[in-house]
Design an enzyme around this catalytic site. Structure first.
Site, PDB file in Angstrom:
ATOM      1  N   GLN A  49       2.090 -14.011   0.554  1.00  0.00           N
ATOM      2  CA  GLN A  49       1.231 -14.979  -0.156  1.00  0.00           C
ATOM      3  C   GLN A  49       1.789 -15.354  -1.514  1.00  0.00           C
ATOM      4  O   GLN A  49       2.141 -16.499  -1.775  1.00  0.00           O
ATOM      5  CB  GLN A  49      -0.165 -14.355  -0.358  1.00  0.00           C
ATOM      6  CG  GLN A  49      -0.943 -14.119   0.895  1.00  0.00           C
ATOM      7  CD  GLN A  49      -2.331 -13.547   0.604  1.00  0.00           C
ATOM      8  OE1 GLN A  49      -2.683 -13.274  -0.536  1.00  0.00           O
ATOM      9  NE2 GLN A  49      -3.111 -13.361   1.644  1.00  0.00           N
ATOM     10  N   GLU A 115       2.911 -12.667 -12.140  1.00  0.00           N
ATOM     11  CA  GLU A 115       2.257 -11.600 -11.379  1.00  0.00           C
ATOM     12  C   GLU A 115       2.381 -10.310 -12.174  1.00  0.00           C
ATOM     13  O   GLU A 115       3.169 -10.241 -13.127  1.00  0.00           O
ATOM     14  CB  GLU A 115       2.882 -11.446  -9.983  1.00  0.00           C
ATOM     15  CG  GLU A 115       2.381 -12.489  -9.003  1.00  0.00           C
ATOM     16  CD  GLU A 115       2.984 -12.390  -7.611  1.00  0.00           C
ATOM     17  OE1 GLU A 115       3.817 -11.489  -7.372  1.00  0.00           O
ATOM     18  OE2 GLU A 115       2.641 -13.227  -6.775  1.00  0.00           O
ATOM     19  N   HIS A 230      -1.240  -1.780  -2.075  1.00  0.00           N
ATOM     20  CA  HIS A 230      -1.625  -2.986  -2.810  1.00  0.00           C
ATOM     21  C   HIS A 230      -3.049  -2.796  -3.322  1.00  0.00           C
ATOM     22  O   HIS A 230      -3.923  -2.338  -2.584  1.00  0.00           O
ATOM     23  CB  HIS A 230      -1.556  -4.208  -1.891  1.00  0.00           C
ATOM     24  CG  HIS A 230      -1.550  -5.507  -2.631  1.00  0.00           C
ATOM     25  ND1 HIS A 230      -2.661  -5.978  -3.294  1.00  0.00           N
ATOM     26  CD2 HIS A 230      -0.585  -6.432  -2.838  1.00  0.00           C
ATOM     27  CE1 HIS A 230      -2.365  -7.134  -3.862  1.00  0.00           C
ATOM     28  NE2 HIS A 230      -1.109  -7.429  -3.603  1.00  0.00           N
ATOM     29  N   ARG A 276       1.557  -2.225  -9.851  1.00  0.00           N
ATOM     30  CA  ARG A 276       0.710  -2.046  -8.680  1.00  0.00           C
ATOM     31  C   ARG A 276       0.181  -0.632  -8.485  1.00  0.00           C
ATOM     32  O   ARG A 276      -0.986  -0.423  -8.173  1.00  0.00           O
ATOM     33  CB  ARG A 276       1.569  -2.384  -7.460  1.00  0.00           C
ATOM     34  CG  ARG A 276       1.013  -3.479  -6.682  1.00  0.00           C
ATOM     35  CD  ARG A 276       1.970  -3.917  -5.671  1.00  0.00           C
ATOM     36  NE  ARG A 276       1.955  -5.364  -5.688  1.00  0.00           N
ATOM     37  CZ  ARG A 276       2.609  -6.114  -4.856  1.00  0.00           C
ATOM     38  NH1 ARG A 276       3.368  -5.554  -3.936  1.00  0.00           N
ATOM     39  NH2 ARG A 276       2.539  -7.406  -4.924  1.00  0.00           N
ATOM     40  N   HIS A 337       0.868  -1.212   1.781  1.00  0.00           N
ATOM     41  CA  HIS A 337       1.427  -2.573   1.721  1.00  0.00           C
ATOM     42  C   HIS A 337       2.919  -2.634   1.991  1.00  0.00           C
ATOM     43  O   HIS A 337       3.389  -3.495   2.735  1.00  0.00           O
ATOM     44  CB  HIS A 337       1.121  -3.130   0.334  1.00  0.00           C
ATOM     45  CG  HIS A 337       1.539  -4.547   0.133  1.00  0.00           C
ATOM     46  ND1 HIS A 337       1.079  -5.580   0.912  1.00  0.00           N
ATOM     47  CD2 HIS A 337       2.379  -5.117  -0.775  1.00  0.00           C
ATOM     48  CE1 HIS A 337       1.605  -6.729   0.504  1.00  0.00           C
ATOM     49  NE2 HIS A 337       2.410  -6.469  -0.513  1.00  0.00           N
ATOM     50  N   ARG A 372       8.019  -1.102  -5.851  1.00  0.00           N
ATOM     51  CA  ARG A 372       8.588  -2.451  -5.854  1.00  0.00           C
ATOM     52  C   ARG A 372       7.828  -3.392  -6.788  1.00  0.00           C
ATOM     53  O   ARG A 372       6.597  -3.410  -6.786  1.00  0.00           O
ATOM     54  CB  ARG A 372       8.545  -3.023  -4.429  1.00  0.00           C
ATOM     55  CG  ARG A 372       8.992  -4.463  -4.329  1.00  0.00           C
ATOM     56  CD  ARG A 372       9.013  -4.907  -2.895  1.00  0.00           C
ATOM     57  NE  ARG A 372       7.700  -4.984  -2.311  1.00  0.00           N
ATOM     58  CZ  ARG A 372       6.905  -6.049  -2.352  1.00  0.00           C
ATOM     59  NH1 ARG A 372       7.304  -7.156  -2.960  1.00  0.00           N
ATOM     60  NH2 ARG A 372       5.725  -6.031  -1.758  1.00  0.00           N
TER      61      ARG A 372
HETATM   62  P1  FAD Z   1       9.348  -8.748   8.679  1.00  0.00           P
HETATM   63  O1  FAD Z   1       9.159 -10.056   8.046  1.00  0.00           O
HETATM   64  O2  FAD Z   1       8.147  -7.888   8.813  1.00  0.00           O
HETATM   65  O3  FAD Z   1       9.969  -8.978  10.123  1.00  0.00           O
HETATM   66  C1  FAD Z   1      10.114  -7.909  11.024  1.00  0.00           C
HETATM   67  C2  FAD Z   1      10.648  -8.439  12.342  1.00  0.00           C
HETATM   68  O4  FAD Z   1      11.069  -7.340  13.128  1.00  0.00           O
HETATM   69  C3  FAD Z   1       9.625  -9.179  13.169  1.00  0.00           C
HETATM   70  O5  FAD Z   1      10.241 -10.319  13.699  1.00  0.00           O
HETATM   71  C4  FAD Z   1       9.285  -8.216  14.292  1.00  0.00           C
HETATM   72  O6  FAD Z   1       8.925  -8.831  15.514  1.00  0.00           O
HETATM   73  C5  FAD Z   1      10.597  -7.490  14.454  1.00  0.00           C
HETATM   74  N1  FAD Z   1      10.470  -6.162  15.061  1.00  0.00           N
HETATM   75  C6  FAD Z   1       9.848  -5.081  14.559  1.00  0.00           C
HETATM   76  N2  FAD Z   1       9.970  -4.046  15.418  1.00  0.00           N
HETATM   77  C7  FAD Z   1      10.679  -4.491  16.468  1.00  0.00           C
HETATM   78  C8  FAD Z   1      11.112  -3.910  17.681  1.00  0.00           C
HETATM   79  N3  FAD Z   1      10.844  -2.645  18.041  1.00  0.00           N
HETATM   80  N4  FAD Z   1      11.841  -4.677  18.540  1.00  0.00           N
HETATM   81  C9  FAD Z   1      12.108  -5.987  18.255  1.00  0.00           C
HETATM   82  N5  FAD Z   1      11.721  -6.574  17.117  1.00  0.00           N
HETATM   83  C10 FAD Z   1      11.017  -5.842  16.237  1.00  0.00           C
HETATM   84  N6  FAD Z   1       6.708  -9.927  -0.566  1.00  0.00           N
HETATM   85  C11 FAD Z   1       7.070 -10.802  -1.528  1.00  0.00           C
HETATM   86  O7  FAD Z   1       8.193 -10.762  -2.022  1.00  0.00           O
HETATM   87  N7  FAD Z   1       6.187 -11.766  -1.927  1.00  0.00           N
HETATM   88  C12 FAD Z   1       4.934 -11.875  -1.415  1.00  0.00           C
HETATM   89  O8  FAD Z   1       4.184 -12.756  -1.796  1.00  0.00           O
HETATM   90  C13 FAD Z   1       4.536 -10.948  -0.424  1.00  0.00           C
HETATM   91  N8  FAD Z   1       3.292 -11.007   0.114  1.00  0.00           N
HETATM   92  C14 FAD Z   1       2.992 -10.193   1.169  1.00  0.00           C
HETATM   93  C15 FAD Z   1       1.769 -10.340   1.821  1.00  0.00           C
HETATM   94  C16 FAD Z   1       1.468  -9.572   2.931  1.00  0.00           C
HETATM   95  C17 FAD Z   1       0.138  -9.754   3.637  1.00  0.00           C
HETATM   96  C18 FAD Z   1       2.405  -8.621   3.409  1.00  0.00           C
HETATM   97  C19 FAD Z   1       2.113  -7.787   4.622  1.00  0.00           C
HETATM   98  C20 FAD Z   1       3.625  -8.454   2.755  1.00  0.00           C
HETATM   99  C21 FAD Z   1       3.924  -9.230   1.636  1.00  0.00           C
HETATM  100  N9  FAD Z   1       5.146  -9.106   0.978  1.00  0.00           N
HETATM  101  C22 FAD Z   1       5.485  -9.982  -0.007  1.00  0.00           C
HETATM  102  C23 FAD Z   1       6.165  -8.194   1.496  1.00  0.00           C
HETATM  103  C24 FAD Z   1       7.147  -9.002   2.343  1.00  0.00           C
HETATM  104  O9  FAD Z   1       6.465 -10.022   3.013  1.00  0.00           O
HETATM  105  C25 FAD Z   1       7.865  -8.129   3.361  1.00  0.00           C
HETATM  106  O10 FAD Z   1       8.343  -6.962   2.766  1.00  0.00           O
HETATM  107  C26 FAD Z   1       9.048  -8.897   3.949  1.00  0.00           C
HETATM  108  O11 FAD Z   1       8.628 -10.138   4.440  1.00  0.00           O
HETATM  109  C27 FAD Z   1       9.717  -8.080   5.031  1.00  0.00           C
HETATM  110  O12 FAD Z   1      10.667  -8.906   5.667  1.00  0.00           O
HETATM  111  P2  FAD Z   1      11.544  -8.299   6.841  1.00  0.00           P
HETATM  112  O13 FAD Z   1      12.414  -9.391   7.311  1.00  0.00           O
HETATM  113  O14 FAD Z   1      12.164  -7.044   6.388  1.00  0.00           O
HETATM  114  O15 FAD Z   1      10.463  -7.882   7.961  1.00  0.00           O
HETATM  115  C1  SIN Z   2       0.803 -10.566  -3.265  1.00  0.00           C
HETATM  116  O1  SIN Z   2       0.747 -11.791  -3.125  1.00  0.00           O
HETATM  117  O2  SIN Z   2       0.038  -9.909  -3.980  1.00  0.00           O
HETATM  118  C2  SIN Z   2       1.871  -9.823  -2.555  1.00  0.00           C
HETATM  119  C3  SIN Z   2       3.103  -9.934  -3.328  1.00  0.00           C
HETATM  120  C4  SIN Z   2       4.097  -8.891  -2.929  1.00  0.00           C
HETATM  121  O3  SIN Z   2       3.819  -8.006  -2.135  1.00  0.00           O
HETATM  122  O4  SIN Z   2       5.205  -8.953  -3.456  1.00  0.00           O
END
Ligand code: FAD
Ligand code: SIN
Length: 528
Positions: A49, A115, A230, A276, A337, A372
């Site tokens: 978000q 933030e 969070h 946080r 989170h 983080r």
């Molecule tokens: P993800 O984006 O979670 O992708 C994981 C992928 O792995 C998915 O495609 C899934 O299908 C795949 N996968 C998992 N297990 C398997 C498996 N066994 N086999 C095959 N595929 C698999 N961070 C910020 O910097 N700014 C923000 O504003 C922010 N807001 C957030 C809000 C929310 C609600 C949440 C939950 C997190 C937020 N974060 C934010 C944190 C951030 O979004 C995540 O840390 C980041 O997007 C993780 O990216 P990633 O590519 O590592 O994993």
């Molecule tokens: C949030 O929008 O509060 C999430 C941001 C983050 O996890 O970095």
């Protein structure tokens, strides 16, 4: 069960920001398979978000972003890793904009928000509070433009295939087919593990699969005790655990206790904008003090039109549950989170297992230290996804695709007995596990609570050796593994740092600047 074999130069497990950015880097160097375990957009990235932090505004400098990140990390950041993150961040964001990403603007200039724990306005956001969706949209579309990238969705990676100490592929469950995919290099980008807690912001895919998979394959994991909670998720019986972005406090939202009184200034000089971990613990302390299940987030003093424009998705989601955030106090409580620990990598995504790379939330580069900084994760996915891709290309230039006649999945396939798990209640165990982790390995921990978590977790040890190709059981096994590693690491760190808080060791402890590690053949131990 059908078994088939596939080959590609690169196998990327995960289609969030880190996996897609890595795949784009690999696309011009060979064939790439990208796996997601659900639909393509089901990832933490999609739900992000607040936004993405980057030192691009006139009032900011990479050096200040560096200082803020190091400070939030509470003395445990990999300083070189942070330098790379903040220095390479602007280039990765400008590249994303050139691929079509639309961040919110004020007039013709990018709009930067504030933030918690950021000393400058540096958060880029999209459509107010849908930044992750925009980033995922652009990366999916960019990845689609390469014919060398093939996507398999609903493809659950079960285990890595390792031969002579080298990762050469992965076994994947797709429908009723087991596919052994062999590749020169495998990149894990499976995201986090928030689902091991009963209160979490994370989507259902975040069951820690990548960490458990890497652990089983013998790779080193680190800092597993550092789970970030969070401070503000919606606490409303009829509603899902929906995140209320930190950006709301950045824009002036206040926390109030159950008696509608502000309390943050009594806990920290930065009040609602403290880091946080500080805010989450202050909320828990206030909930205990007032014997309440939640506190309130209050935006009612802010301009109504501004709130609707700045947080349209949060506004409309809360309205669905009859909460008008422009008029009502919002009941909130903390939730799991983000995991700072994970599969240990160097700053090019290399793990301790040859041929295996990791990027994004599943990885532990050390860039976030013990806590983080908000909005640094999307940036990490972009910067380290790209770096990991570059390193995997170099490695792949030196090796050939190796295949095995038989992998462990085929053996498993033969051994599989449909009766073995008949009496086992998967959903009940999953729910119990999540509640145990929340109450015993949660925001405030101590030896007694952690020992009791370990004892409960050990009751499910028998599951590890039960053969199964049921996705829910495979996920549960992974969750149990990650829960164990987190609990053991939390027991090992007899001190408090960042997001890890021990009520029986409130000070840092003698080994505080060292890192914990876990490896299948050694258990949990201190690094160096
Ligand atoms: P993800 O984006 O979670 O992708 C994981 C992928 O792995 C998915 O495609 C899934 O299908 C795949 N996968 C998992 N297990 C398997 C498996 N066994 N086999 C095959 N595929 C698999 N961070 C910020 O910097 N700014 C923000 O504003 C922010 N807001 C957030 C809000 C929310 C609600 C949440 C939950 C997190 C937020 N974060 C934010 C944190 C951030 O979004 C995540 O840390 C980041 O997007 C993780 O990216 P990633 O590519 O590592 O994993
Ligand atoms: C949030 O929008 O509060 C999430 C941001 C983050 O996890 O970095």
């Amino acid at each position: 069960m059908i078994t088939s074999v596939q080959k590609a130069d690169f196998l990327v497990v995960g289609g969030g920001v880190a996996g897609l950015r890595a795949a784009i880097e690999l696309a011009s160097k060979g064939s790439v398979i990208v796996l997601t375990k659900g639909k393509p957009t089901e990832s933490s990235t999609e739900y992000a978000q607040g936004g993405v932090a980057v030192a691009l505004s006139d009032e900011d400098k990479v050096g200040i972003h560096y200082e803020d990140t190091i400070k939030a990390g509470d003395g445990l950041c990999n300083e070189e890793g942070v330098r790379i993150l903040v220095e390479e961040g602007p280039e990765r964001i400008l590249e994303l904009i050139s691929w079509g990403a639309e961040f919110d603007k004020e007039g013709s200039r990018l709009s930067f928000a504030r933030e918690a724990a950021h000393s400058r306005k540096r958060i880029l956001h999209s459509k107010g509070d849908s930044t992750g969706r925009e980033i995922e949209r652009v990366l999916i579309s960019k990845a689609r433009s390469f014919s060398s990238i093939t996507r398999y969705d609903f493809a659950f990676t079960v285990d890595l295939i390792v031969s002579n100490g080298r990762c050469i592929g992965a076994s994947v469950l797709r429908g009723n087919e087991v596919i052994n995919i062999f590749a020169k290099a495998v990149i894990l980008a499976t995201g986090g593990a928030g689902q091991i807690f009963s209160r979490t912001t994370n989507p259902s895919i975040a069951t820690g699969d990548g960490m458990a998979i890497a652990y089983r394959a013998g790779a080193l994991l680190a800092d597993m005790e550092f789970m970030q909670f969070h401070p503000t998720t919606l606490y409303y019986p009829a509603a899902p655990q929906f995140l209320l972005s930190e950006a709301m406090r950045g824009e002036g939202a206040l926390l109030r206790n159950i008696n509608k009184k502000r309390f943050m200034p009594e806990y920290h000089e930065m009040a609602e904008l403290a880091s946080r971990d500080t805010v989450a613990r202050a909320i828990v302390s206030e909930m205990i003090r007032t014997k309440a299940r939640h506190v309130y987030l209050d935006l009612t003093h802010l301009d109504k039109g501004f709130i609707k424009k700045r947080f349209p998705m949060i506004y409309s989601t809360c309205l669905r549950f009859d909460i008008d955030i422009t008029e009502d106090l919002i009941p909130v409580s903390p939730a799991a989170h983000y995991i700072m620990g994970g599969v240990r990598t160097n700053l090019d995504g290399q793990t301790s297992l040859k041929g295996l790379y990791a990027a994004g939330e599943v990885a532990c580069t050390g860039v976030h230290g013990a806590n983080r900084l908000a909005s640094n994760s999307l940036l990490e996915g972009l910067v380290y996804g790209a770096r990991t891709g570059m390193r995997a290309v170099k490695y792949a230039g030196r090796v050939k695709i190796e295949t095995l006649a038989k992998s462990s999945m085929e053996k498993l396939n033969r051994e599989l007995s449909s009766d073995s798990l008949k009496k086992f209640d998967i959903e009940k165990t999953r729910s119990l596990l999540r509640r145990v982790m929340w109450s015993k390995t949660g925001i405030i921990r101590c030896k007694k609570s952690l020992d009791s978590a370990k004892k409960r977790l050990s009751e499910w040890d028998f599951l590890k050796s039960l053969p199964s190709l049921d996705r829910r059981i495979l996920e549960l096994k992974n969750m149990i593994t990650v829960a164990n590693l987190m609990t053991e690491s939390a027991l090992l760190r007899e001190g408090s740092a960042g997001a890890h808080y021990r009520s029986d060791f409130k000070e840092r402890g003698v080994k505080w600047q060292r890192h914990t590690a876990c490896r299948k053949d050694r258990g949990s131990y201190w690094l160096r």
